[in-house]
Write an enzyme that holds these catalytic residues in place. Sequence first.
Site, PDB file in Angstrom:
ATOM      1  N   GLU A 154     -38.530 -32.393  14.339  1.00 41.86           N
ATOM      2  CA  GLU A 154     -38.429 -31.992  15.750  1.00 41.86           C
ATOM      3  C   GLU A 154     -38.422 -33.286  16.540  1.00 41.86           C
ATOM      4  O   GLU A 154     -39.426 -34.008  16.554  1.00 41.86           O
ATOM      5  CB  GLU A 154     -39.603 -31.104  16.145  1.00 41.86           C
ATOM      6  CG  GLU A 154     -39.639 -29.769  15.438  1.00 41.86           C
ATOM      7  CD  GLU A 154     -38.523 -28.828  15.895  1.00 41.86           C
ATOM      8  OE1 GLU A 154     -37.816 -29.152  16.863  1.00 41.86           O
ATOM      9  OE2 GLU A 154     -38.380 -27.752  15.283  1.00 41.86           O
ATOM     10  N   ASN A 193     -48.059 -36.790  22.178  1.00 40.58           N
ATOM     11  CA  ASN A 193     -48.225 -36.057  23.454  1.00 40.58           C
ATOM     12  C   ASN A 193     -48.928 -34.719  23.356  1.00 40.58           C
ATOM     13  O   ASN A 193     -49.380 -34.177  24.336  1.00 40.58           O
ATOM     14  CB  ASN A 193     -46.878 -35.920  24.141  1.00 40.58           C
ATOM     15  CG  ASN A 193     -45.901 -35.105  23.320  1.00 40.58           C
ATOM     16  OD1 ASN A 193     -46.061 -34.962  22.112  1.00 40.58           O
ATOM     17  ND2 ASN A 193     -44.910 -34.551  23.979  1.00 40.58           N
ATOM     18  N   CYS A 207     -41.149 -33.306  25.057  1.00 31.07           N
ATOM     19  CA  CYS A 207     -39.795 -33.345  24.479  1.00 31.07           C
ATOM     20  C   CYS A 207     -38.893 -32.369  25.215  1.00 31.07           C
ATOM     21  O   CYS A 207     -37.697 -32.578  25.335  1.00 31.07           O
ATOM     22  CB  CYS A 207     -39.856 -32.978  23.013  1.00 31.07           C
ATOM     23  SG  CYS A 207     -40.498 -31.338  22.757  1.00 31.07           S
TER      24      CYS A 207
HETATM   25  P1  NAP Z   1     -42.741 -41.771  17.620  1.00 34.41           P
HETATM   26  O1  NAP Z   1     -43.010 -43.137  18.102  1.00 34.41           O
HETATM   27  O2  NAP Z   1     -41.494 -41.470  16.924  1.00 34.41           O
HETATM   28  O3  NAP Z   1     -43.979 -41.387  16.639  1.00 34.41           O
HETATM   29  C1  NAP Z   1     -44.062 -40.077  16.129  1.00 34.41           C
HETATM   30  C2  NAP Z   1     -44.945 -40.105  14.887  1.00 34.41           C
HETATM   31  O4  NAP Z   1     -44.280 -40.818  13.858  1.00 34.41           O
HETATM   32  C3  NAP Z   1     -46.271 -40.831  15.113  1.00 34.41           C
HETATM   33  O5  NAP Z   1     -47.287 -40.189  14.353  1.00 34.41           O
HETATM   34  C4  NAP Z   1     -45.981 -42.197  14.524  1.00 34.41           C
HETATM   35  O6  NAP Z   1     -47.134 -42.895  14.092  1.00 34.41           O
HETATM   36  C5  NAP Z   1     -45.148 -41.800  13.332  1.00 34.41           C
HETATM   37  N1  NAP Z   1     -44.336 -42.881  12.768  1.00 34.41           N
HETATM   38  C6  NAP Z   1     -43.938 -44.019  13.350  1.00 34.41           C
HETATM   39  N2  NAP Z   1     -43.188 -44.756  12.482  1.00 34.41           N
HETATM   40  C7  NAP Z   1     -43.129 -44.042  11.321  1.00 34.41           C
HETATM   41  C8  NAP Z   1     -42.530 -44.242  10.038  1.00 34.41           C
HETATM   42  N3  NAP Z   1     -41.821 -45.318   9.750  1.00 34.41           N
HETATM   43  N4  NAP Z   1     -42.690 -43.290   9.088  1.00 34.41           N
HETATM   44  C9  NAP Z   1     -43.405 -42.170   9.347  1.00 34.41           C
HETATM   45  N5  NAP Z   1     -44.004 -41.916  10.531  1.00 34.41           N
HETATM   46  C10 NAP Z   1     -43.859 -42.848  11.510  1.00 34.41           C
HETATM   47  O7  NAP Z   1     -42.851 -40.706  18.799  1.00 34.41           O
HETATM   48  P2  NAP Z   1     -44.009 -40.581  19.907  1.00 34.41           P
HETATM   49  O8  NAP Z   1     -43.896 -41.754  20.811  1.00 34.41           O
HETATM   50  O9  NAP Z   1     -45.297 -40.303  19.241  1.00 34.41           O
HETATM   51  O10 NAP Z   1     -43.561 -39.254  20.667  1.00 34.41           O
HETATM   52  C11 NAP Z   1     -42.529 -39.298  21.634  1.00 34.41           C
HETATM   53  C12 NAP Z   1     -41.227 -38.854  21.013  1.00 34.41           C
HETATM   54  O11 NAP Z   1     -41.440 -37.669  20.247  1.00 34.41           O
HETATM   55  C13 NAP Z   1     -40.204 -38.487  22.079  1.00 34.41           C
HETATM   56  O12 NAP Z   1     -38.906 -38.868  21.667  1.00 34.41           O
HETATM   57  C14 NAP Z   1     -40.291 -36.966  22.141  1.00 34.41           C
HETATM   58  O13 NAP Z   1     -39.094 -36.384  22.603  1.00 34.41           O
HETATM   59  C15 NAP Z   1     -40.550 -36.642  20.708  1.00 34.41           C
HETATM   60  N6  NAP Z   1     -41.194 -35.340  20.624  1.00 34.41           N
HETATM   61  C16 NAP Z   1     -40.459 -34.285  20.147  1.00 34.41           C
HETATM   62  C17 NAP Z   1     -41.039 -33.040  20.102  1.00 34.41           C
HETATM   63  C18 NAP Z   1     -40.299 -31.860  19.575  1.00 34.41           C
HETATM   64  O14 NAP Z   1     -40.959 -30.853  19.261  1.00 34.41           O
HETATM   65  N7  NAP Z   1     -38.980 -31.909  19.467  1.00 34.41           N
HETATM   66  C19 NAP Z   1     -42.338 -32.829  20.534  1.00 34.41           C
HETATM   67  C20 NAP Z   1     -43.038 -33.927  21.036  1.00 34.41           C
HETATM   68  C21 NAP Z   1     -42.460 -35.179  21.078  1.00 34.41           C
HETATM   69  P3  NAP Z   1     -47.679 -44.112  15.047  1.00 34.41           P
HETATM   70  O15 NAP Z   1     -48.138 -43.469  16.304  1.00 34.41           O
HETATM   71  O16 NAP Z   1     -48.777 -44.712  14.226  1.00 34.41           O
HETATM   72  O17 NAP Z   1     -46.504 -45.026  15.245  1.00 34.41           O
HETATM   73  O1  G3P Z   2     -43.159 -32.403  23.631  1.00 36.53           O
HETATM   74  C1  G3P Z   2     -43.950 -31.397  23.116  1.00 36.53           C
HETATM   75  C2  G3P Z   2     -43.140 -30.141  23.064  1.00 36.53           C
HETATM   76  O2  G3P Z   2     -43.539 -29.444  21.967  1.00 36.53           O
HETATM   77  C3  G3P Z   2     -43.260 -29.451  24.399  1.00 36.53           C
HETATM   78  O3  G3P Z   2     -44.115 -28.372  24.345  1.00 36.53           O
HETATM   79  O4  G3P Z   2     -44.884 -26.233  25.310  1.00 36.53           O
HETATM   80  O5  G3P Z   2     -44.859 -28.304  26.728  1.00 36.53           O
HETATM   81  O6  G3P Z   2     -42.719 -27.232  26.068  1.00 36.53           O
HETATM   82  P1  G3P Z   2     -44.163 -27.474  25.685  1.00 36.53           P
END
Ligand code: NAP
Ligand code: G3P
Length: 484
Positions: free
Chosen positions: A258, A162, A292
């Site tokens: 995160e 994202n 997130c």
């Molecule tokens: P995701 O499906 O967990 O993927 C995140 C990253 O992990 C991607 O680069 C993905 O690669 C990689 N990945 C997938 N399987 C893996 C494995 N087995 N080992 C290592 N890496 C692996 O998450 P997303 O759909 O990209 O993002 C949405 C989620 O992220 C939501 O839950 C959101 O809350 C969270 N998020 C948290 C934050 C924060 O700062 N707390 C910020 C943004 C988003 P691929 O794309 O190739 O699968």
């Molecule tokens: O999900 C991405 C997280 O880092 C949110 O960033 O700045 O939109 O709260 P912000």
Amino acid sequence: MSTNVLPLTAYNFYLNGEWRKSKSGKTINITSPYLNEVIGKVQGITTEEVDEAIYYAHEAQKIWAETSLQERAKFLYKWADQLVNMQDEIAEIIMKEVGKSIKDAKNEVVRTADLIRYTVDEALHMHGESMRGDSFPGGSKSKVAIIERVPLGVVLAIPPFNYPVNLAAAKLAPALISGNAVIFKPATQGAISGIKMIEALHKADFPAGIVNIVTGRGSDIGDYLVEHAGINMISFTGGTNTGIRLAKKAAMIPLVLELGGKDPGIVREDADLHEASKHIISGAFSYSGQRCTAIKRVLVHERVADELVAILKKKIEKLPVGSPEEGNTVVPLIDNRSADFVQGLIDDAIEKGATLVIGNKRDHNLIYPTLLDHVTEDMVVAWEEPFGPVLPVIRVSSDEEAIAIANQSEFGLQASVFTKDINKAFTIANKIETGSVQINGRTERGPDHFPFIGVKGSGMGAQGIRKSLESMTREKVTVLNLAE
Ligand code: NAP
Ligand code: G3P
């Protein structure tokens, strides 16, 4: 904005300063979530190529770590400048690849250049400390400890889809200025944006091998990367389930995770409801709630709930919905699977008796902003992270009930508290089990120099510029034994 789709390019990955096609012969189609067309391909690299990238990263890191901070700073400042030069091109790709409005995409690129510069400036002013032995009982004055921070080696940076540029650079910049080398594994949906960011870095003439972008599905190469003996630290941002899997597989190395969130917006009886609703709408529906830190549920005092819901409904009716090319707030979700999940949450809530105030309309992976009232704790939407434009309203009768429901969540990223009573605000903030609490503001990570912390199912460790610099280095103590 031109509606011409980008020429179908097979983007190479970047290893030891060279752009390469993978020997696997495999490429991954990247389909735009709103154009519904393939906008490019990225390489699905082999584990041998992962080994090679990590080998060259270690070789380059030995020299990079010996380079002066000022020297390293020059490269990162140039990288930031190159990003600004490329901002229109990169923003268009972010928009087409992850469906972010062009305005938000441009802001992401500029925010990233600012983050890089601030990271360098912060690093240039991080100093170690010294200690005298005689400050401890029996200790000798002739013992002097010199404590400084040193790089960890090769950092594996894995961001989510994202913020394909900002959340990647939030890992790369602190790693690089601290003297580490980086293996960057972008989210697949976001990999072209990540490649463009590395093109900007390449134009800054970084030494070969210092940064390597390895593309391929996490399900294919993720475990191999995480378990690799050549990785000295992992900075991961993504879903909670992915993070937990990664943490179980990683060896004895430092991790920063995160993860997901279910940030509540707590609205007290005395809150300014118009002000609060402004923050709630922005917090819940910007980029279709694919943040997130999105506000993912409202816990409102029952005596003001009807009024708040009416205000929220009026604001939602005015939300611009549609293509990101027209700068809409609510845009198609990243893919149909995500839209199916969000629709399932809405259906479950309605089946269990929630009141549909507005929304529950879908066009492929575009979900219209949906407000659900009278949501109860038996409904899945009260607890699951939708990562979509659905906002459940849960009515509470006291601050204590709001705190209890908030803390029952598996997540602990942020929370917002809306009230005119600052003492009550701090009382609630002190009791909420999250990394951060926003008082009279929406939940959000920015500004990027603030500590950004997830607890419980929302993560481990801390980001935010200073915290990231600390997490990508370790302390080294040199004790000087002076002649008596
Ligand atoms: P995701 O499906 O967990 O993927 C995140 C990253 O992990 C991607 O680069 C993905 O690669 C990689 N990945 C997938 N399987 C893996 C494995 N087995 N080992 C290592 N890496 C692996 O998450 P997303 O759909 O990209 O993002 C949405 C989620 O992220 C939501 O839950 C959101 O809350 C969270 N998020 C948290 C934050 C924060 O700062 N707390 C910020 C943004 C988003 P691929 O794309 O190739 O699968
Ligand atoms: O999900 C991405 C997280 O880092 C949110 O960033 O700045 O939109 O709260 P912000």
